[in-house]
Design an enzyme around this catalytic site. Structure first.
Site, mmCIF file in Angstrom:
data_model
loop_
_atom_site.group_PDB
_atom_site.id
_atom_site.type_symbol
_atom_site.label_atom_id
_atom_site.label_comp_id
_atom_site.label_asym_id
_atom_site.label_seq_id
_atom_site.Cartn_x
_atom_site.Cartn_y
_atom_site.Cartn_z
ATOM 1 N N LYS A 138 0.646 -1.127 -0.326
ATOM 2 C CA LYS A 138 -0.110 -0.256 0.465
ATOM 3 C C LYS A 138 0.761 1.091 0.313
ATOM 4 O O LYS A 138 0.655 2.847 -0.561
ATOM 5 C CB LYS A 138 -0.581 0.060 1.153
ATOM 6 N N ARG B 137 -8.347 -0.528 16.211
ATOM 7 C CA ARG B 137 -8.726 -0.461 15.065
ATOM 8 C C ARG B 137 -9.515 -1.381 14.856
ATOM 9 O O ARG B 137 -10.384 -2.271 15.363
ATOM 10 C CB ARG B 137 -7.699 -0.389 14.241
HETATM 11 C C1 LIG Z 1 -0.626 -1.419 6.657
HETATM 12 C C2 LIG Z 1 -0.964 -2.806 6.779
HETATM 13 C C3 LIG Z 1 -0.114 -3.794 7.341
HETATM 14 C C4 LIG Z 1 1.660 -3.591 7.265
HETATM 15 O O1 LIG Z 1 1.885 -2.916 8.012
HETATM 16 P P1 LIG Z 1 4.029 -2.476 7.858
HETATM 17 O O2 LIG Z 1 3.222 -1.721 9.806
HETATM 18 O O3 LIG Z 1 3.515 -2.095 7.299
HETATM 19 O O4 LIG Z 1 4.183 -3.667 8.129
HETATM 20 C C5 LIG Z 1 -0.513 -5.175 8.007
HETATM 21 N N1 LIG Z 1 -2.123 -4.909 8.020
HETATM 22 C C6 LIG Z 1 -3.132 -4.620 7.985
HETATM 23 C C7 LIG Z 1 -4.551 -4.404 8.054
HETATM 24 C C8 LIG Z 1 -2.508 -3.180 7.637
HETATM 25 O O5 LIG Z 1 -3.404 -2.489 6.945
#
Ligand SMILES: *Cc1c(COP(=O)(O)O)cnc(C)c1O
Length: 353
Positions: A35, A128
């Site tokens: 992302k 969250r």
């Molecule tokens: C963004 C995200 C991740 C990855 O997070 P990082 O800290 O960049 O590894 C994993 N799971 C979900 C649900 C996310 O939104």
């Protein structure tokens, strides 16, 4: 064309291989999270070349953009009910916490002649997404009634919102819920997804509880840091994303503005230190494109002075390099900067080797 964000795909591939090795030794599979770079296909290809079998993004539009790539696509953000059709169409697996939405996915899966896989998210304290533990059984019972939904696993997310650092206790809770699914519902081959890059310290220190067999990694792959303590992960690069911006003005000017100070272009009251006359470069990029506080100039003798929406001002007085109008100045872009740069259509993205 400047500004441009250069992405070193060989270095990224190296990080991918390092993390795959670290995690596979502990029986953990990786979903490569894309992302931060909006699933740019050239960069996702580096993930795939590095050996990743799953790619995850929070936005379905980004997954749609890589439909031609042969990799399992995971939607990380909970699907919007109104968008369930595209979720079934463009992702193979989605993270969920709402039964109504899962029912919508079921409906569209039937229409599209598919079975859609989901990971049920569990709330473990970061506040969250996720179902509360006490609602777990009820939710599983409801999901079990949906013929076109496959419960592929369970997962949790920590650190992103409440900044909660994941501990073995969190993981034990998740593993126990997995045991319930196996024993009571005879659901096997479950993905037990222990979280994001903030889980890496547990993997590295060998304290990740047995039973966790999946992590969803973004920051660890692209920045070479864990997301819990922001520590460097061994044998990774931390300079994969380099921003190059062009000088459009270079002049000696006072460092303290002349006149009465009000509010700047973005509504802030700026604070200046008078350092006398300085040599200042204006670059053609601004706050509309990038979070300037997470840019690190590669020339250590340059200092970022500030920015407005379209102009970035740097102090080059102490630099040993000869800059002129048209010169290019480079910055190591950290995570928040990459996020904004990749979203800006005014910034070119170039994969380099
Ligand atoms: C963004 C995200 C991740 C990855 O997070 P990082 O800290 O960049 O590894 C994993 N799971 C979900 C649900 C996310 O939104």
């Amino acid at each position: 064309m400047y500004p441009t964000l250069e992405i070193n795909v060989n270095k990224l591939k190296h990080n991918v291989k390092t993390l795959i090795k670290l995690c596979s030794e502990k029986g953990i599979d990786i979903i490569g999270v894309s992302k931060v770079f909006c699933s740019n296909p050239d960069i996702v290809s580096a993930y795939i070349d590095g050996g990743l079998k799953y790619v995850g993004d929070s936005r379905i539009e980004n997954l749609k953009g890589i439909s031609h790539l042969d990799v399992c696509k995971v939607l990380l953000r909970l699907p919007s009910p109104s968008n369930a059709r595209d979720v079934v169409k463009y992702s193979d697996l989605s993270l969920n916490s709402e039964t109504e939405t899962i029912a919508e996915l079921d409906k569209h899966a039937r229409e599209q002649g598919k079975r859609h896989s989901i990971i049920l998210m569990i709330e473990l304290g970061d506040l969250r997404e996720g179902v509360l533990s006490e609602d777990f059984i009820k939710t599983i019972d409801n999901i079990s009634k949906l013929p076109n939904i496959k419960l592929a696993g369970i997962g949790t997310n920590l650190t992103c919102f409440g900044a909660i650092i994941p501990k073995p206790e969190h993981m034990h809770t998740l593993v126990k819920l997995g045991d319930i699914l196996r024993n009571r519902y005879s659901i096997n081959d479950l993905i037990i997804s222990g979280g994001n890059s903030s889980g890496i310290p547990m993997v590295a220190s060998d304290t990740m509880p047995e039973g966790i067999n999946n992590l969803r990694l973004g920051e660890a792959l692209v920045m070479g840091t864990d997301a819990a303590y922001k520590r460097r992960i061994d044998n990774t690069y931390d300079d994969i994303f380099i921003l190059k911006a062009e000088v459009i003005e270079l002049k000696y000017k006072p460092s303290y503005p002349i006149g009465e100070i009000g509010v700047d272009a973005l509504g802030n009251v700026p604070v200046f230190k008078d350092k006398g006359i300085r040599r200042r470069a204006i670059l053609s990029i601004g706050k509309q494109d990038v979070r300037i506080d997470s840019l690190l100039p590669l020339d250590k003798n340059i200092e970022i002075v500030g920015a407005s929406s379209d102009h970035l001002i740097v102090d080059v007085t102490d630099s040993e390099n000869e800059y002129g109008v048209g010169s290019v100045i480079s910055f190591n872009a950290k995570y928040p900067a990459v996020l904004s740069l990749c979203t800006s259509k005014y910034v070119a993205k170039t994969a380099v080797k």
